[in-house]
Design a protein around this motif. Structure first.
Motif, PDB file in Angstrom:
ATOM      1  N   THR A  10       0.981  -1.213   0.072  1.00  0.00           N
ATOM      2  CA  THR A  10       0.038   0.210   0.005  1.00  0.00           C
ATOM      3  C   THR A  10       0.947   1.184   0.139  1.00  0.00           C
ATOM      4  OG1 THR A  10      -1.675  -1.224   1.120  1.00  0.00           O
ATOM      5  CG2 THR A  10      -1.798   1.150   1.335  1.00  0.00           C
ATOM      6  N   ASP A  52       4.261  11.440   7.871  1.00  0.00           N
ATOM      7  CA  ASP A  52       2.939  11.251   8.788  1.00  0.00           C
ATOM      8  C   ASP A  52       1.750  11.177   7.856  1.00  0.00           C
ATOM      9  OD1 ASP A  52       4.463  11.033  11.043  1.00  0.00           O
ATOM     10  OD2 ASP A  52       3.919  13.007  11.667  1.00  0.00           O
ATOM     11  N   ALA A  55       1.634   7.957   6.022  1.00  0.00           N
ATOM     12  CA  ALA A  55       1.366   6.832   6.651  1.00  0.00           C
ATOM     13  C   ALA A  55      -0.024   6.894   7.286  1.00  0.00           C
ATOM     14  CB  ALA A  55       2.065   6.881   8.169  1.00  0.00           C
ATOM     15  N   TYR A  56      -0.600   8.079   7.372  1.00  0.00           N
ATOM     16  CA  TYR A  56      -1.990   8.137   7.649  1.00  0.00           C
ATOM     17  C   TYR A  56      -2.789   7.570   6.456  1.00  0.00           C
ATOM     18  CZ  TYR A  56      -6.815   9.985   8.216  1.00  0.00           C
ATOM     19  OH  TYR A  56      -8.055  10.136   8.326  1.00  0.00           O
ATOM     20  N   VAL A  58      -1.929   5.630   3.999  1.00  0.00           N
ATOM     21  CA  VAL A  58      -1.651   4.065   4.251  1.00  0.00           C
ATOM     22  C   VAL A  58      -2.473   3.430   4.989  1.00  0.00           C
ATOM     23  CG1 VAL A  58       0.274   2.329   4.472  1.00  0.00           C
ATOM     24  CG2 VAL A  58       0.789   4.262   2.995  1.00  0.00           C
ATOM     25  N   SER A  59      -2.574   3.942   6.379  1.00  0.00           N
ATOM     26  CA  SER A  59      -3.464   3.306   7.248  1.00  0.00           C
ATOM     27  C   SER A  59      -5.086   2.980   6.948  1.00  0.00           C
ATOM     28  CB  SER A  59      -3.448   3.887   8.579  1.00  0.00           C
ATOM     29  OG  SER A  59      -4.118   5.057   8.582  1.00  0.00           O
ATOM     30  N   LYS A  60      -5.578   4.056   6.038  1.00  0.00           N
ATOM     31  CA  LYS A  60      -6.789   4.201   5.618  1.00  0.00           C
ATOM     32  C   LYS A  60      -6.988   3.002   4.489  1.00  0.00           C
ATOM     33  CE  LYS A  60      -8.042   6.986   8.836  1.00  0.00           C
ATOM     34  NZ  LYS A  60      -8.673   6.465  10.059  1.00  0.00           N
ATOM     35  N   GLU A  62      -5.058   0.459   3.997  1.00  0.00           N
ATOM     36  CA  GLU A  62      -4.974  -0.788   4.135  1.00  0.00           C
ATOM     37  C   GLU A  62      -6.263  -1.427   4.816  1.00  0.00           C
ATOM     38  OE1 GLU A  62      -1.212  -0.687   6.951  1.00  0.00           O
ATOM     39  OE2 GLU A  62      -0.011  -1.169   5.091  1.00  0.00           O
ATOM     40  N   LYS A  63      -7.146  -0.680   5.462  1.00  0.00           N
ATOM     41  CA  LYS A  63      -8.271  -1.009   5.987  1.00  0.00           C
ATOM     42  C   LYS A  63      -9.342  -1.319   4.667  1.00  0.00           C
ATOM     43  CE  LYS A  63      -8.076   1.394  10.234  1.00  0.00           C
ATOM     44  NZ  LYS A  63      -8.589   2.458  11.154  1.00  0.00           N
TER      45      LYS A  63
END
Length: 159
Positions: A10, A52, A55-56, A58-60, A62-63
């Motif tokens: 991602t 940052d 990374a934010y 990517v975190s979304k 990845e879900k």
């Protein structure tokens, strides 16, 4: 496509998309550049995109994955059919259009001619201004945040 994106991860996919300066429509040539359309992806992030921020995002993703966006493009023909009742409907509210000179949509086939040749103004009769930001690509709200904010402020303060 989802499997190919998963293979590189991602973070790679998002960094590749967010940092592209390649003009024209996004083309994902299988095998030539891997799963990205940005063959010149930089090693470091541009000044407007922090680790940052990435990374934010990517975190979304990845879900949720990329399937929603990919399905939109897979469904283009049906989307055109569904939107047919609004074909040739004019946008009659005041408009200020802002894009980047490196935006992959703006640089797609015939788009500049459409915007600057009068046809855009026919479809959007109350178009007040079309701004093309120098050196800016698709994510102009992030790349040139202050300039975008100023344009929006100057546009809405008259109402």
């Amino acid at each position: 496509m989802e499997a190919e994106m998963a293979e590189v991860g991602t973070a790679y996919v998002l960094k590749n998309i967010l940092t592209t300066r390649q003009t024209g429509p996004p083309i994902l040539p299988k095998g030539e550049y891997g799963t990205g359309f940005n063959p010149d992806m930089p090693d470091t992030l541009p000044s407007w995109l922090t680790e940052d921020d990435l990374a934010y995002f990517v975190s979304k993703f990845e879900k949720t994955g990329f399937i929603g966006g990919l399905n939109y493009y897979r469904n283009l023909n049906i989307n055109w059919e569904l939107m047919a009742p609004w074909n040739a409907v004019k946008i009659k509210v005041p408009v200020k259009f802002i894009t980047g000179e490196l935006d992959l949509v703006y640089t797609s086939l015939n788009m500049k001619e459409y915007i600057h040749g009068g046809r855009f103004k026919e479809d959007v009769p109350n178009l007040e201004e079309a701004i093309v930001q120098k050196g800016v690509a698709h994510f102009n709200n992030q790349e040139a945040a202050e300039e975008i904010s100023n344009h929006i402020y100057e546009f809405i303060k008259k109402f």
